[in-house]
Scaffold this active site. Structure first.
Site, PDB file in Angstrom:
ATOM      1  N   LYS A  14      21.279 -89.965   0.376  1.00  0.00           N
ATOM      2  CA  LYS A  14      20.995 -91.160   1.374  1.00  0.00           C
ATOM      3  C   LYS A  14      22.415 -91.115   2.147  1.00  0.00           C
ATOM      4  CE  LYS A  14      20.435 -94.220  -1.700  1.00  0.00           C
ATOM      5  NZ  LYS A  14      20.262 -93.689  -3.270  1.00  0.00           N
ATOM      6  N   ARG A  89      18.042-103.267  -3.725  1.00  0.00           N
ATOM      7  CA  ARG A  89      17.826-102.138  -4.813  1.00  0.00           C
ATOM      8  C   ARG A  89      16.946-103.185  -5.867  1.00  0.00           C
ATOM      9  NH1 ARG A  89      22.345 -98.651  -4.755  1.00  0.00           N
ATOM     10  NH2 ARG A  89      22.364 -97.124  -6.592  1.00  0.00           N
ATOM     11  N   ARG A 128      28.378 -83.433  -8.059  1.00  0.00           N
ATOM     12  CA  ARG A 128      29.182 -84.270  -7.301  1.00  0.00           C
ATOM     13  C   ARG A 128      30.115 -84.879  -7.986  1.00  0.00           C
ATOM     14  NH1 ARG A 128      25.975 -89.377  -4.434  1.00  0.00           N
ATOM     15  NH2 ARG A 128      26.484 -90.403  -6.408  1.00  0.00           N
ATOM     16  N   ARG A 134      34.156 -90.004  -8.996  1.00  0.00           N
ATOM     17  CA  ARG A 134      33.423 -91.411  -9.365  1.00  0.00           C
ATOM     18  C   ARG A 134      33.020 -91.275 -10.723  1.00  0.00           C
ATOM     19  NH1 ARG A 134      28.263 -92.782  -5.338  1.00  0.00           N
ATOM     20  NH2 ARG A 134      27.592 -93.367  -7.238  1.00  0.00           N
ATOM     21  N   ARG A 146      21.357 -94.653 -14.706  1.00  0.00           N
ATOM     22  CA  ARG A 146      21.252 -95.275 -13.389  1.00  0.00           C
ATOM     23  C   ARG A 146      19.916 -94.724 -12.772  1.00  0.00           C
ATOM     24  NH1 ARG A 146      26.097 -91.759 -11.293  1.00  0.00           N
ATOM     25  NH2 ARG A 146      25.325 -92.257  -9.086  1.00  0.00           N
TER      26      ARG A 146
HETATM   27  P1  ADP Z   1      24.132 -93.898  -6.274  1.00  0.00           P
HETATM   28  O1  ADP Z   1      22.781 -94.679  -5.394  1.00  0.00           O
HETATM   29  O2  ADP Z   1      24.363 -92.547  -6.066  1.00  0.00           O
HETATM   30  O3  ADP Z   1      24.002 -94.421  -7.720  1.00  0.00           O
HETATM   31  P2  ADP Z   1      25.748 -96.318  -5.080  1.00  0.00           P
HETATM   32  O4  ADP Z   1      27.076 -95.917  -4.737  1.00  0.00           O
HETATM   33  O5  ADP Z   1      24.689 -96.762  -4.234  1.00  0.00           O
HETATM   34  O6  ADP Z   1      25.381 -94.790  -5.804  1.00  0.00           O
HETATM   35  O7  ADP Z   1      25.822 -97.182  -6.156  1.00  0.00           O
HETATM   36  C1  ADP Z   1      26.645 -97.237  -7.215  1.00  0.00           C
HETATM   37  C2  ADP Z   1      26.676 -98.331  -8.206  1.00  0.00           C
HETATM   38  O8  ADP Z   1      26.902 -99.265  -7.396  1.00  0.00           O
HETATM   39  C3  ADP Z   1      25.264 -98.598  -8.655  1.00  0.00           C
HETATM   40  O9  ADP Z   1      25.125 -97.738  -9.922  1.00  0.00           O
HETATM   41  C4  ADP Z   1      25.245-100.042  -9.183  1.00  0.00           C
HETATM   42  O10 ADP Z   1      25.952-100.304 -10.311  1.00  0.00           O
HETATM   43  C5  ADP Z   1      26.096-100.668  -7.989  1.00  0.00           C
HETATM   44  N1  ADP Z   1      25.259-100.943  -6.776  1.00  0.00           N
HETATM   45  C6  ADP Z   1      25.258-100.496  -5.585  1.00  0.00           C
HETATM   46  N2  ADP Z   1      24.324-101.179  -4.608  1.00  0.00           N
HETATM   47  C7  ADP Z   1      23.882-101.995  -5.497  1.00  0.00           C
HETATM   48  C8  ADP Z   1      22.969-102.996  -5.330  1.00  0.00           C
HETATM   49  N3  ADP Z   1      22.381-103.091  -4.152  1.00  0.00           N
HETATM   50  N4  ADP Z   1      22.305-103.792  -6.271  1.00  0.00           N
HETATM   51  C9  ADP Z   1      23.136-103.661  -7.452  1.00  0.00           C
HETATM   52  N5  ADP Z   1      23.960-102.732  -7.766  1.00  0.00           N
HETATM   53  C10 ADP Z   1      24.496-102.027  -6.645  1.00  0.00           C
END
Ligand code: ADP
Length: 193
Positions: A14, A89, A128, A134, A146
């Site tokens: 994404k 999400r 990654r 990260r 996750r």
């Molecule tokens: P990825 O999709 O690769 O896991 P993101 O950067 O989108 O990476 O998200 C990293 C973390 O941030 C998630 O595992 C979660 O803990 C938190 N997070 C991000 N966006 C949301 C959301 N919309 N609602 C709840 N938690 C979120």
């Protein structure tokens, strides 16, 4: 306005596609993951709270991310539209986003989902993790958590947009340009409606 939700599990691509879409369509990129990491690096109270959950591979509370998105929508009133990346999400987040946009006389144009199988996701995230710095990408157990959070809480968000006839999905395995081409094809069809 073009308001696109880019959807898919962690590691689906994404962020990569968002960068290309911003350039082509002049959209504003709203990634809740990036916003949360920004809070962490600034050492805010919100960041400290979120970090514990993120490091474990769990979602942060809906109210936290909805509040962040609401602020960003207010701060960018006159743009051409938004790419929502990593948000909504949960179904509660999707409902809140609809209400926020409606109050601004706007709406989601559609959701595009990138489909990638779990084995490939795990492989990409570990790769990654080698240079992203990260913590949530470095540990196989957190990665699986996750993906599990995604399958249980986030996958139902697709049905929310299917119910509004706003859902499209494409194969997320292929070259970056092939996938970008498929996304642009869908956006082109929306624009001609
Ligand atoms: P990825 O999709 O690769 O896991 P993101 O950067 O989108 O990476 O998200 C990293 C973390 O941030 C998630 O595992 C979660 O803990 C938190 N997070 C991000 N966006 C949301 C959301 N919309 N609602 C709840 N938690 C979120």
């Amino acid at each position: 306005m073009l308001n696109l939700v880019l959807f898919g599990p962690p590691g689906a691509g994404k962020g990569t596609q968002s960068q290309k879409l911003i350039e082509k369509y002049g959209l504003i990129h709203l990634s809740t993951g990036d916003l949360l990491r920004g809070e962490i690096s600034q050492g805010t109270a919100l960041g400290l709270e979120a970090k514990k959950l993120m490091d474990e591979g769990l979602l942060v509370p809906d109210a936290v991310v909805i509040g962040m998105i609401s602020n960003k929508l207010d701060a960018n009133k006159d743009g051409k539209g938004f790419i929502f990346d990593g948000f909504p999400r949960t179904v509660a987040q999707a409902e809140a986003l609809d209400a926020l946009l409606e109050s601004k006389k706007s709406a989601i144009s559609g959701m595009i989902a990138l489909e990638v199988n779990d084995d490939e996701l795990e492989r990409r995230l570990l790769l990654r993790g080698k240079d992203s710095g990260r913590p949530d990408d470095a540990n196989p157990e957190v990665i699986r958590k996750r993906i599990h959070e995604y399958n249980s809480k986030t996958a139902p968000v697709a049905d929310f947009y299917k119910g509004q006839n706003k859902f499209k999905s494409i194969n997320g395995i292929g070259t970056v340009d092939e996938i970008f081409g498929a996304i642009c094809g869908i956006i082109g069809a929306w624009k001609n409606k």
